[in-house]
Design an enzyme around this catalytic site. Structure first.
Site, PDB file in Angstrom:
ATOM      1  N   ASP A 185      40.757  19.263  73.728  1.00 40.79           N
ATOM      2  CA  ASP A 185      39.556  18.421  73.627  1.00 40.79           C
ATOM      3  C   ASP A 185      39.899  16.932  73.704  1.00 40.79           C
ATOM      4  O   ASP A 185      39.835  16.212  72.708  1.00 40.79           O
ATOM      5  CB  ASP A 185      38.824  18.754  72.314  1.00 40.79           C
ATOM      6  CG  ASP A 185      37.393  18.255  72.323  1.00 40.79           C
ATOM      7  OD1 ASP A 185      37.044  17.438  73.195  1.00 40.79           O
ATOM      8  OD2 ASP A 185      36.612  18.681  71.440  1.00 40.79           O
TER       9      ASP A 185
ATOM     10  N   SER B 118      35.376  12.578  65.354  1.00 36.34           N
ATOM     11  CA  SER B 118      35.829  13.114  66.627  1.00 36.34           C
ATOM     12  C   SER B 118      36.450  12.014  67.453  1.00 36.34           C
ATOM     13  O   SER B 118      35.878  10.930  67.565  1.00 36.34           O
ATOM     14  CB  SER B 118      34.668  13.708  67.399  1.00 36.34           C
ATOM     15  OG  SER B 118      34.499  15.021  67.003  1.00 36.34           O
TER      16      SER B 118
ATOM     17  N   HIS C  27      34.616  16.212  74.318  1.00 39.60           N
ATOM     18  CA  HIS C  27      33.199  16.356  73.952  1.00 39.60           C
ATOM     19  C   HIS C  27      32.537  15.013  73.662  1.00 39.60           C
ATOM     20  O   HIS C  27      31.321  14.902  73.701  1.00 39.60           O
ATOM     21  CB  HIS C  27      32.992  17.384  72.822  1.00 39.60           C
ATOM     22  CG  HIS C  27      33.250  16.899  71.433  1.00 39.60           C
ATOM     23  ND1 HIS C  27      34.411  17.177  70.741  1.00 39.60           N
ATOM     24  CD2 HIS C  27      32.482  16.195  70.578  1.00 39.60           C
ATOM     25  CE1 HIS C  27      34.350  16.658  69.534  1.00 39.60           C
ATOM     26  NE2 HIS C  27      33.184  16.055  69.395  1.00 39.60           N
TER      27      HIS C  27
HETATM   28  N1  ARG Z   1      32.253  20.809  66.337  1.00 38.69           N
HETATM   29  C1  ARG Z   1      32.703  19.604  66.972  1.00 38.69           C
HETATM   30  C2  ARG Z   1      31.846  18.421  66.510  1.00 38.69           C
HETATM   31  O1  ARG Z   1      31.111  18.516  65.603  1.00 38.69           O
HETATM   32  C3  ARG Z   1      32.745  19.744  68.449  1.00 38.69           C
HETATM   33  C4  ARG Z   1      31.428  19.818  69.137  1.00 38.69           C
HETATM   34  C5  ARG Z   1      31.467  19.904  70.620  1.00 38.69           C
HETATM   35  N2  ARG Z   1      31.832  21.216  71.105  1.00 38.69           N
HETATM   36  C6  ARG Z   1      30.980  22.246  71.314  1.00 38.69           C
HETATM   37  N3  ARG Z   1      31.464  23.379  71.726  1.00 38.69           N
HETATM   38  N4  ARG Z   1      29.683  22.162  71.128  1.00 38.69           N
HETATM   39  O2  ARG Z   1      31.396  17.531  67.154  1.00 38.69           O
HETATM   40  N1  GLU Z   2      33.266  17.380  66.203  1.00 35.34           N
HETATM   41  C1  GLU Z   2      32.942  16.396  65.216  1.00 35.34           C
HETATM   42  C2  GLU Z   2      32.552  15.069  65.840  1.00 35.34           C
HETATM   43  O1  GLU Z   2      32.035  15.018  66.920  1.00 35.34           O
HETATM   44  C3  GLU Z   2      34.067  16.277  64.273  1.00 35.34           C
HETATM   45  C4  GLU Z   2      34.104  17.496  63.496  1.00 35.34           C
HETATM   46  C5  GLU Z   2      33.626  17.263  62.102  1.00 35.34           C
HETATM   47  O2  GLU Z   2      32.437  17.275  61.839  1.00 35.34           O
HETATM   48  O3  GLU Z   2      34.539  17.047  61.283  1.00 35.34           O
HETATM   49  O4  GLU Z   2      32.668  14.017  65.236  1.00 35.34           O
END
Ligand code: ARG
Ligand code: GLU
Length: 733
Positions: A221, A656, A85
């Site tokens: 991921d 991330s 991502h």
């Molecule tokens: N929750 C994760 C973060 O905050 C992954 C986000 C990307 N994935 C998604 N399905 N939108 O960045």
């Molecule tokens: N998916 C998040 C990022 O892009 C990390 C998840 C979180 O917020 O801990 O940094």
């Protein structure tokens, strides 16, 4: 009973070291106490192994990837691993319906096939030092906030210039503990970063927005890039002659896997947290700002979903936009829930009551901090409206709002330039070139029917949701000319606007005289943008900034006051997108009554979710075949191939792509998310429920080796433990 529990929890909260797993520590300052804790959890290395200016250390293998993620170096030839991502927009930019790397994945089978990415950077930290005294030199307590800020800015600039004079390094000064401490960072920025490999989204984003922020999780991921340098191993813009960068340190990759209780360290760039804010802040977010933004995004997502599901090209165009709208939307909902369960507002209020009692008992402290909480109450009473207004307007005219309007708005600097009686010709040329590029980017990912619908929906919501003082005068016009019919107004706008006509805009930019350009001012998109941006810039930003400055000052004093109030507590600074260490252990958790989550998932769960009817759960045929054959190489344990695991590290957005290393500093996983029950950790940490989610390196190796047939990439890694690819094993014999 409940009361007693609360009091105990509060005492726990207020005293002693940070709770298990809590804390994002500054690597330079990993103190004795941190190390003792880390060693108790199993850490076998030293503070110098983590961060050292002189010797190669782990910090040399961690980068800021792009603008908001972390990445790790995993070979002496610049190979870098981050999240799928995080590489998403780079992968998307190389994708079209013919070469759909998002859907099919991408694997360079040789260095020549690696794909350059304009604008993508990898930033290495070279050194950091505390500079509080130099930054605050000349600051006095009589100064206004503004004067204070000016002195700090000037001091910081001088420090940064001095730090990098005569080098190609860059520098930043950052504030910690709400302006009570400052550090200087010296960085080296590499700008030739090429795409090496990415699994299909059905692996790299498996579970999609449905599983996002959730455990149990089965997302692979990760994506691979390579950092390139010139022949002196120094940064260079993309050039064919560039060679793979040789980092001072890279992480050996462990294929030994993890078990419950194992030490884990996450080393990366957490973006922002607010651990020390007063109760009013939590109330503002959970009662007003988040609920409103959630409602607004519900509708945005609905509009996108509708079009994405019908048209494959639209899905590619809107993939990244949809993911970004969905991501915070879902986290906000989790945060509200998590804070409610923690009874967070009450806890903060009790803490504030205890703080007040302490002030009453101490005349000196009372003189210093006596009015803090009352001032907070006053500022937040007004901030609530301004915060909402600001966030709301950004939802309308910002990156994921009305796209045609936003494009029109991006012409505003050009129009201002042409207003001058004698416009600067060179500057005009540069600006026109910038706009031509912006047009390419805009129209590549633009689908008009979606934007028309989005514009209607967002205008309607604005009219209903915002208080009168923040309403736009456009609604008076809609009432007068269109009998209040927003749909009719928008459809009229799209019929008349030039900003959906790429060819016409290009022609205008290439040929038109300054005078001719002025027709754009009359364009209905431009006009509507101007109306909305006027509210933002005139009615919101000035007051918001004033309130924010007030809060900055209160926060600074409150932070100091809290440290006096709880001298025994070990404080860690809020995240500010600087390099931090967080340590914890591999651990499952009890999600709710009778629901106990195991700490890892396996490929069996992917097959359980498999459903070709559901986009997010459509498992690639090749992965199904490998599964059916049980062809897991040496990566499985007792016949089960691990996919993800959870641990108790304190992380947030920006983490991330962060390396997750074991007690010996070997890479066991790549951090990519947090579990739903614990996403309130940005505001309040709960050791029982806050978990970070990582993809297991054994799954990563399996995908590269078995799924992609790119085992050659494993040869440049230093793989520790079982699970060597057969060729490598053979070579080593
Ligand atoms: N929750 C994760 C973060 O905050 C992954 C986000 C990307 N994935 C998604 N399905 N939108 O960045
Ligand atoms: N998916 C998040 C990022 O892009 C990390 C998840 C979180 O917020 O801990 O940094």
């Amino acid at each position: 009973m409940h009361k007693i529990f609360t009091v105990c929890f509060l005492l726990f909260l207020l005293s002693g070291p940070a709770r298990a797993g809590e804390g994002m520590w500054i690597p330079l300052l990993l103190g004795e106490l941190n190390l003792v804790e880390m060693q108790e959890k199993g850490f076998e290395l030293t503070a110098e192994d983590v961060y050292s200016v002189n010797a190669a250390s782990m910090k040399d293998a961690v980068v800021v990837f792009g603008g908001g993620c972390t990445g790790s170096l995993i070979s002496e030839e610049g190979l870098l691993i981050t999240n799928h991502h995080c590489g998403y927009s780079a992968i998307q930019r190389h994708s079209s319906v013919e070469h759909d790397y998002l859907t099919n994945g991408f694997w360079a089978m040789s260095r020549e096939e690696e794909l350059p990415n304009e604008g993508l950077k990898a930033t290495f930290l070279r050194s950091m030092e505390e500079v509080t005294a130099s930054v605050l030199k000349g600051v006095t307590s009589e100064m206004t906030e503004e004067q204070r800020r000016e002195v700090i800015a000037a001091n910081s600039v001088a420090l940064m210039e001095e730090a990098v004079a005569g080098t190609h390094f860059t520098a930043r000064v950052e504030s910690f503990f709400a302006g009570n401490q400052y550090f200087l960072f010296v960085n080296e920025v590499f700008d030739d970063v090429r795409l090496v490999g990415a699994p299909p989204s059905a692996i790299g984003k498996f579970g999609g927005d449905t599983d996002n922020w959730m455990w149990p999780r089965h997302t692979g991921d990760f994506a691979l890039f390579r950092v390139y340098a010139n022949e002196n191993n120094a940064p260079s813009a993309y050039a064919e002659t560039n060679v793979p960068y040789q980092p001072r340190h890279y992480f050996p990759v462990s294929s030994e896997g993890v078990k419950e209780g194992d030490f884990t360290m996450v080393f990366g760039y957490p973006g922002s947290t607010a651990q020390y804010v007063p109760s009013w802040h939590l109330q503002m977010l959970t009662e007003t700002v988040y609920p409103q933004l959630i409602r607004l995004r519900d509708e945005k997502l609905e509009v996108m979903r509708h079009h994405i599901e019908r048209d494959r090209a639209v899905r590619i165009q809107y993939a990244a936009k949809h993911a970004s709208v969905s991501n915070s939307w879902k986290r906000w909902r989790g945060e509200i829930r998590g804070l409610e369960i923690l009874d967070a507002v009450n806890k903060k209020q009790e803490q504030e009551a205890a703080f007040r009692r302490w002030l009453e008992s101490d005349a000196v402290m009372h003189a210093a901090y006596g009015s803090l909480l009352e001032q907070y109450a006053r500022v937040y009473a007004r901030m609530e409206t301004m915060q909402l207004g600001r966030d709301y307007l950004l939802e309308l005219i910002g990156r994921t709002g009305m796209e045609t309007l936003r494009l029109a708005g991006s012409f505003s600097p050009l129009l201002t330039m042409t207003d001058a009686s004698e416009p600067d010709k060179e500057a005009l040329k540069v600006e026109k070139e910038r706009l031509l590029l912006a047009l390419d980017a805009h129209f590549k990912d633009f689908y008009q029917p979606l934007d028309v619908e989005m514009t209607v929906v967002l205008l309607k919501r604005m009219r209903e949701d915002l208080p009168a003082e923040l309403q736009s005068d456009v609604f008076a016009l809609i009432d007068k000319k269109f009998g209040g019919d927003v749909d009719a107004f928008v459809s009229d706008l799209f019929q008349k606007t030039m900003f959906t006509d790429r060819a016409a805009l290009v022609e205008l930019l290439q040929d038109a005289s300054a005078k001719k350009l002025q027709v754009l001012r009359k364009d209905p998109s431009y006009r509507l943008y101007a109306r909305l941006s006027k509210i933002y810039h005139n009615q919101i930003v000035p007051e918001y900034s004033r309130l924010r400055a007030g809060l900055d000052s209160l926060d600074r004093h409150y932070m100091r006051a809290l440290q006096d109030f709880e001298p025994e507590r070990r404080f860690y600074p809020d995240a500010n997108f600087t390099l931090r260490v967080s340590y914890g252990q591999v651990r499952g958790y009890e999600a709710r009554d009778a629901v106990d989550f195991r700490y890892y998932t396996t490929i069996d769960g992917i097959m359980e979710k498999n459903n070709p009817e559901i986009y997010d759960y459509d498992v690639p045929a090749r992965l199904q075949d490998l599964y059916a054959q049980g062809d897991f190489g040496d990566y499985a344990r007792e016949g089960h191939l691990p996919v993800c695991f959870v641990a108790s590290n304190h992380t947030t957005g920006g983490n991330s792509g962060s390396p997750v290393v074991n007690s010996r500093g070997h890479l066991i996983g790549v951090n990519f998310d947090r579990a739903w029950e614990g996403v309130m950790s940005d505001l309040m940490f709960n050791p029982d429920q806050c978990r970070n989610i990582s993809v297991d390196m054994r799954y990563v190796l399996f995908i590269i080796d078995k799924f992609a047939g790119a085992a050659y990439l494993l040869e440049e890694m230093e793989i520790i433990g079982a699970g060597l690819p057969e060729e490598k094993e053979a070579a080593l014999l």
